[in-house]
Design a protein around this motif. Structure first.
Motif, PDB file in Angstrom:
ATOM      1  N   VAL A  82     -88.573 -27.847  33.553  1.00 15.77           N
ATOM      2  CA  VAL A  82     -87.567 -27.067  32.840  1.00 15.77           C
ATOM      3  C   VAL A  82     -86.230 -27.752  33.078  1.00 15.77           C
ATOM      4  O   VAL A  82     -85.880 -28.077  34.208  1.00 15.77           O
ATOM      5  CB  VAL A  82     -87.511 -25.598  33.332  1.00 15.77           C
ATOM      6  N   GLU A  83     -85.493 -27.973  32.008  1.00 17.90           N
ATOM      7  CA  GLU A  83     -84.198 -28.634  32.123  1.00 17.90           C
ATOM      8  C   GLU A  83     -83.060 -27.649  32.385  1.00 17.90           C
ATOM      9  O   GLU A  83     -82.097 -27.988  33.055  1.00 17.90           O
ATOM     10  CB  GLU A  83     -83.889 -29.411  30.836  1.00 17.90           C
ATOM     11  N   HIS A 116     -79.663 -33.931  41.933  1.00 18.84           N
ATOM     12  CA  HIS A 116     -78.891 -33.321  43.001  1.00 18.84           C
ATOM     13  C   HIS A 116     -77.406 -33.276  42.647  1.00 18.84           C
ATOM     14  O   HIS A 116     -76.557 -33.164  43.508  1.00 18.84           O
ATOM     15  CB  HIS A 116     -79.126 -34.075  44.306  1.00 18.84           C
ATOM     16  N   SER A 117     -77.116 -33.352  41.353  1.00 23.46           N
ATOM     17  CA  SER A 117     -75.719 -33.281  40.929  1.00 23.46           C
ATOM     18  C   SER A 117     -75.243 -31.835  40.990  1.00 23.46           C
ATOM     19  O   SER A 117     -76.023 -30.905  41.170  1.00 23.46           O
ATOM     20  CB  SER A 117     -75.557 -33.817  39.504  1.00 23.46           C
ATOM     21  N   SER A 118     -73.953 -31.661  40.826  1.00 17.27           N
ATOM     22  CA  SER A 118     -73.396 -30.308  40.839  1.00 17.27           C
ATOM     23  C   SER A 118     -73.380 -29.681  39.447  1.00 17.27           C
ATOM     24  O   SER A 118     -72.919 -28.563  39.280  1.00 17.27           O
ATOM     25  CB  SER A 118     -71.983 -30.335  41.417  1.00 17.27           C
ATOM     26  N   ALA A 119     -73.885 -30.392  38.440  1.00 13.10           N
ATOM     27  CA  ALA A 119     -73.922 -29.850  37.078  1.00 13.10           C
ATOM     28  C   ALA A 119     -74.816 -28.615  37.044  1.00 13.10           C
ATOM     29  O   ALA A 119     -75.867 -28.582  37.695  1.00 13.10           O
ATOM     30  CB  ALA A 119     -74.442 -30.902  36.104  1.00 13.10           C
ATOM     31  N   PRO A 120     -74.420 -27.591  36.301  1.00 12.16           N
ATOM     32  CA  PRO A 120     -75.220 -26.354  36.280  1.00 12.16           C
ATOM     33  C   PRO A 120     -76.547 -26.550  35.552  1.00 12.16           C
ATOM     34  O   PRO A 120     -76.636 -27.266  34.563  1.00 12.16           O
ATOM     35  CB  PRO A 120     -74.326 -25.375  35.517  1.00 12.16           C
ATOM     36  N   ASN A 121     -77.569 -25.920  36.094  1.00 16.63           N
ATOM     37  CA  ASN A 121     -78.887 -25.890  35.473  1.00 16.63           C
ATOM     38  C   ASN A 121     -79.195 -24.511  34.919  1.00 16.63           C
ATOM     39  O   ASN A 121     -80.186 -24.326  34.245  1.00 16.63           O
ATOM     40  CB  ASN A 121     -79.964 -26.278  36.491  1.00 16.63           C
ATOM     41  N   ILE A 122     -78.354 -23.552  35.253  1.00 12.36           N
ATOM     42  CA  ILE A 122     -78.570 -22.168  34.836  1.00 12.36           C
ATOM     43  C   ILE A 122     -77.238 -21.599  34.357  1.00 12.36           C
ATOM     44  O   ILE A 122     -76.206 -21.806  34.996  1.00 12.36           O
ATOM     45  CB  ILE A 122     -79.107 -21.313  35.991  1.00 12.36           C
ATOM     46  N   THR A 123     -77.294 -20.908  33.227  1.00  7.34           N
ATOM     47  CA  THR A 123     -76.119 -20.201  32.744  1.00  7.34           C
ATOM     48  C   THR A 123     -76.463 -18.726  32.642  1.00  7.34           C
ATOM     49  O   THR A 123     -77.481 -18.350  32.053  1.00  7.34           O
ATOM     50  CB  THR A 123     -75.678 -20.711  31.357  1.00  7.34           C
ATOM     51  N   ILE A 124     -75.607 -17.904  33.233  1.00 11.04           N
ATOM     52  CA  ILE A 124     -75.742 -16.459  33.120  1.00 11.04           C
ATOM     53  C   ILE A 124     -74.526 -15.976  32.351  1.00 11.04           C
ATOM     54  O   ILE A 124     -73.399 -16.038  32.849  1.00 11.04           O
ATOM     55  CB  ILE A 124     -75.800 -15.789  34.506  1.00 11.04           C
ATOM     56  N   GLY A 125     -74.746 -15.583  31.114  1.00  6.36           N
ATOM     57  CA  GLY A 125     -73.662 -15.070  30.287  1.00  6.36           C
ATOM     58  C   GLY A 125     -73.568 -13.568  30.443  1.00  6.36           C
ATOM     59  O   GLY A 125     -74.577 -12.869  30.440  1.00  6.36           O
ATOM     60  N   VAL A 126     -72.362 -13.083  30.629  1.00  4.68           N
ATOM     61  CA  VAL A 126     -72.139 -11.638  30.742  1.00  4.68           C
ATOM     62  C   VAL A 126     -71.327 -11.198  29.537  1.00  4.68           C
ATOM     63  O   VAL A 126     -70.218 -11.677  29.310  1.00  4.68           O
ATOM     64  CB  VAL A 126     -71.410 -11.277  32.051  1.00  4.68           C
ATOM     65  N   SER A 127     -71.896 -10.312  28.759  1.00  2.92           N
ATOM     66  CA  SER A 127     -71.231  -9.788  27.576  1.00  2.92           C
ATOM     67  C   SER A 127     -70.221  -8.745  28.010  1.00  2.92           C
ATOM     68  O   SER A 127     -70.582  -7.657  28.458  1.00  2.92           O
ATOM     69  CB  SER A 127     -72.281  -9.172  26.639  1.00  2.92           C
ATOM     70  N   ARG A 128     -68.963  -9.073  27.925  1.00  8.30           N
ATOM     71  CA  ARG A 128     -67.896  -8.158  28.328  1.00  8.30           C
ATOM     72  C   ARG A 128     -67.054  -7.831  27.105  1.00  8.30           C
ATOM     73  O   ARG A 128     -66.204  -8.601  26.694  1.00  8.30           O
ATOM     74  CB  ARG A 128     -67.015  -8.790  29.419  1.00  8.30           C
ATOM     75  N   ASP A 129     -67.301  -6.716  26.510  1.00  9.20           N
ATOM     76  CA  ASP A 129     -66.566  -6.308  25.323  1.00  9.20           C
ATOM     77  C   ASP A 129     -66.361  -4.795  25.358  1.00  9.20           C
ATOM     78  O   ASP A 129     -66.729  -4.139  26.321  1.00  9.20           O
ATOM     79  CB  ASP A 129     -67.294  -6.749  24.046  1.00  9.20           C
ATOM     80  N   GLN A 130     -65.801  -4.264  24.313  1.00  6.36           N
ATOM     81  CA  GLN A 130     -65.505  -2.829  24.285  1.00  6.36           C
ATOM     82  C   GLN A 130     -66.746  -1.956  24.423  1.00  6.36           C
ATOM     83  O   GLN A 130     -66.676  -0.847  24.933  1.00  6.36           O
ATOM     84  CB  GLN A 130     -64.761  -2.472  23.009  1.00  6.36           C
ATOM     85  N   TYR A 131     -67.897  -2.451  23.981  1.00  3.44           N
ATOM     86  CA  TYR A 131     -69.113  -1.647  24.053  1.00  3.44           C
ATOM     87  C   TYR A 131     -69.621  -1.533  25.483  1.00  3.44           C
ATOM     88  O   TYR A 131     -70.018  -0.488  25.931  1.00  3.44           O
ATOM     89  CB  TYR A 131     -70.202  -2.239  23.149  1.00  3.44           C
TER      90      TYR A 131
END
Length: 136
Positions: A82-83, A116-131
């Motif tokens: 998995v990339e 072993h680089s510091s580049a991210p392998n995982i992104t966690i997006g948090v939906s922060r809006d009026q809802y």
């Protein structure tokens, strides 16, 4: 058996959501009491050699953290490359179990890619809006 490789694979782990009432903007529509069939996912992963971007979707994916955990463990046990992993959440559910799972997944990706680089392998997006802010 010839195995396939996916540039991107999105797995909808649930159609449930913790937002009551549901967000008007949700492309998924009204929540449903449905979770992914893990036997079907296992069957798909048995035929998979690698995944570029693995995305967990929902409903609210963290409502079904056991499924996410199962899928990541299955990938690790079967040494599927998995990339990158991405997940978008409404941010209303948080647990140490989720954080630790993402750390373990990142470590696995680094190990399998020998990266072993510091580049991210995982992104966690948090939906922060009026809802989503209304339910804090």
């Amino acid at each position: 058996m010839n195995k396939v490789s996916f540039d991107g694979l999105a797995i909808e782990v649930t159609r449930r959501c913790n937002m009551i009432p549901p967000c008007q903007h949700c492309f998924r529509g009204m929540p449903q009491e449905m979770d992914v069939d893990l036997k079907a996912v296992d069957s798909l992963l048995d035929q998979t050699s690698g995944i570029g971007d693995l995305t967990f979707t929902g409903g609210e994916p963290l409502v079904n953290l056991p499924a996410i955990k199962h899928i990541i463990q299955y990938i690790r046990d079967h040494r599927i490359t998995v990339e990158y992993i991405s997940i978008v959440t409404n941010g209303l559910i948080y647990s140490d179990e989720f954080s630790n799972l993402m750390i373990e997944a990142d470590n696995y990706i680094r190990e399998i890619k020998e990266n072993h680089s510091s580049a991210p392998n995982i992104t966690i997006g948090v939906s922060r809006d009026q809802y989503h802010n209304n339910n804090e």
